[in-house]
Scaffold this motif. Structure first.
Motif, PDB file in Angstrom:
ATOM      1  N   GLU A   5      34.290  39.776  48.523  1.00 44.39           N
ATOM      2  CA  GLU A   5      35.383  39.312  49.395  1.00 44.39           C
ATOM      3  C   GLU A   5      34.865  38.309  50.425  1.00 44.39           C
ATOM      4  O   GLU A   5      35.531  37.317  50.719  1.00 44.39           O
ATOM      5  CB  GLU A   5      36.057  40.497  50.098  1.00 44.39           C
ATOM      6  CG  GLU A   5      36.853  41.405  49.180  1.00 44.39           C
ATOM      7  CD  GLU A   5      36.021  42.526  48.546  1.00 44.39           C
ATOM      8  OE1 GLU A   5      36.622  43.394  47.909  1.00 44.39           O
ATOM      9  OE2 GLU A   5      34.780  42.528  48.687  1.00 44.39           O
ATOM     10  N   GLU A   6      33.685  38.582  50.978  1.00 39.66           N
ATOM     11  CA  GLU A   6      33.094  37.657  51.961  1.00 39.66           C
ATOM     12  C   GLU A   6      32.708  36.335  51.288  1.00 39.66           C
ATOM     13  O   GLU A   6      32.905  35.262  51.859  1.00 39.66           O
ATOM     14  CB  GLU A   6      31.873  38.295  52.619  1.00 39.66           C
ATOM     15  CG  GLU A   6      32.228  39.462  53.515  1.00 39.66           C
ATOM     16  CD  GLU A   6      31.015  40.283  53.934  1.00 39.66           C
ATOM     17  OE1 GLU A   6      31.134  40.988  54.963  1.00 39.66           O
ATOM     18  OE2 GLU A   6      29.970  40.255  53.252  1.00 39.66           O
ATOM     19  N   LEU A   7      32.190  36.420  50.093  1.00 39.59           N
ATOM     20  CA  LEU A   7      31.746  35.216  49.391  1.00 39.59           C
ATOM     21  C   LEU A   7      32.912  34.280  49.064  1.00 39.59           C
ATOM     22  O   LEU A   7      32.772  33.059  49.160  1.00 39.59           O
ATOM     23  CB  LEU A   7      31.004  35.588  48.107  1.00 39.59           C
ATOM     24  CG  LEU A   7      29.634  36.227  48.303  1.00 39.59           C
ATOM     25  CD1 LEU A   7      29.122  36.819  47.000  1.00 39.59           C
ATOM     26  CD2 LEU A   7      28.649  35.211  48.861  1.00 39.59           C
ATOM     27  N   ILE A   8      34.038  34.855  48.660  1.00 35.03           N
ATOM     28  CA  ILE A   8      35.175  34.002  48.296  1.00 35.03           C
ATOM     29  C   ILE A   8      36.240  33.955  49.397  1.00 35.03           C
ATOM     30  O   ILE A   8      37.312  33.405  49.195  1.00 35.03           O
ATOM     31  CB  ILE A   8      35.799  34.419  46.948  1.00 35.03           C
ATOM     32  CG1 ILE A   8      36.386  35.832  47.011  1.00 35.03           C
ATOM     33  CG2 ILE A   8      34.786  34.298  45.825  1.00 35.03           C
ATOM     34  CD1 ILE A   8      37.193  36.223  45.797  1.00 35.03           C
ATOM     35  N   PRO A  12      40.227  42.367  51.425  1.00 29.19           N
ATOM     36  CA  PRO A  12      39.648  43.388  50.544  1.00 29.19           C
ATOM     37  C   PRO A  12      40.459  43.562  49.261  1.00 29.19           C
ATOM     38  O   PRO A  12      41.692  43.562  49.278  1.00 29.19           O
ATOM     39  CB  PRO A  12      39.694  44.661  51.392  1.00 29.19           C
ATOM     40  CG  PRO A  12      39.676  44.168  52.803  1.00 29.19           C
ATOM     41  CD  PRO A  12      40.441  42.875  52.778  1.00 29.19           C
ATOM     42  N   ILE A  13      39.756  43.684  48.154  1.00 29.83           N
ATOM     43  CA  ILE A  13      40.394  43.874  46.850  1.00 29.83           C
ATOM     44  C   ILE A  13      40.398  45.365  46.578  1.00 29.83           C
ATOM     45  O   ILE A  13      39.343  45.984  46.444  1.00 29.83           O
ATOM     46  CB  ILE A  13      39.623  43.096  45.761  1.00 29.83           C
ATOM     47  CG1 ILE A  13      39.580  41.605  46.128  1.00 29.83           C
ATOM     48  CG2 ILE A  13      40.258  43.301  44.396  1.00 29.83           C
ATOM     49  CD1 ILE A  13      38.578  40.798  45.327  1.00 29.83           C
ATOM     50  N   ARG A  19      38.277  43.997  41.204  1.00 23.64           N
ATOM     51  CA  ARG A  19      37.122  43.611  42.033  1.00 23.64           C
ATOM     52  C   ARG A  19      35.875  43.415  41.178  1.00 23.64           C
ATOM     53  O   ARG A  19      35.123  42.454  41.338  1.00 23.64           O
ATOM     54  CB  ARG A  19      36.872  44.682  43.096  1.00 23.64           C
ATOM     55  CG  ARG A  19      35.818  44.297  44.103  1.00 23.64           C
ATOM     56  CD  ARG A  19      35.770  45.323  45.261  1.00 23.64           C
ATOM     57  NE  ARG A  19      34.914  44.819  46.313  1.00 23.64           N
ATOM     58  CZ  ARG A  19      33.590  45.010  46.336  1.00 23.64           C
ATOM     59  NH1 ARG A  19      32.996  45.684  45.367  1.00 23.64           N
ATOM     60  NH2 ARG A  19      32.871  44.498  47.321  1.00 23.64           N
ATOM     61  N   ALA A  20      35.656  44.334  40.231  1.00 23.16           N
ATOM     62  CA  ALA A  20      34.495  44.239  39.339  1.00 23.16           C
ATOM     63  C   ALA A  20      34.579  42.975  38.481  1.00 23.16           C
ATOM     64  O   ALA A  20      33.590  42.238  38.349  1.00 23.16           O
ATOM     65  CB  ALA A  20      34.394  45.477  38.456  1.00 23.16           C
TER      66      ALA A  20
END
Length: 152
Positions: A5-8, A12-13, A19-20
């Protein structure tokens, strides 16, 4: 270590499957970018490298375009164009198929084999850096989990 989530930069997913999957796609792209950065000084891309490795595995035997495409990690429709670029660089050679003159056989040249030898150390070092955060057991488990996804 940042989360997906931080990277993109997203909220929160909640769905763990979503998410995976998103994390696998992001990580795969990140790895390809790292591999391409290693290959760039040698003048080839990851798909071209993949073709050379496939041909090296033939131990001197030629392959046709369809066989090459079926073995590629990232299957693509422009294998002919990849082969043309490798031909221009002298890394592969093309000959008329003996059994079917409408088909061509592709084989790796000594120059192509030498390039793979030259790439061995820098690529191994790069891949070692990428996976160094995983213990051997974790890497083995991750590979099993990823294999499980192929059994759809």
């Amino acid at each position: 270590m940042p989360t997906i989530e931080e990277l993109i930069k997203t909220k929160p997913i909640k769905d763990p499957h979503e998410r995976a999957l998103l994390n696998i796609i992001y990580t795969g792209s990140w790895i390809i970018n790292r591999v391409n950065a290693t290959l760039k000084p040698y003048g080839i891309s990851e798909p071209q490298y993949n073709v050379l490795r496939i041909l090296r595995g033939q131990h001197g035997e030629a392959m046709n375009l369809f066989e090459i495409q079926s073995r590629m990690v990232q299957r693509m429709s422009n294998v002919s164009r990849l082969i043309d670029k490798l031909l221009d660089k002298g890394l592969v050679e093309r000959t008329e198929c003996k059994e079917n003159r409408r088909m061509v056989d592709i084989s790796i040249t000594p120059k192509g084999l030498q390039l793979l030898t030259d790439l061995e150390t820098p690529l191994n070092e790069n891949l070692q850096k990428i996976t160094s955060c995983l213990k051997k057991e974790e890497a083995a488990q991750l590979a099993l989990w990823l294999d499980a996804m192929h059994n759809e």
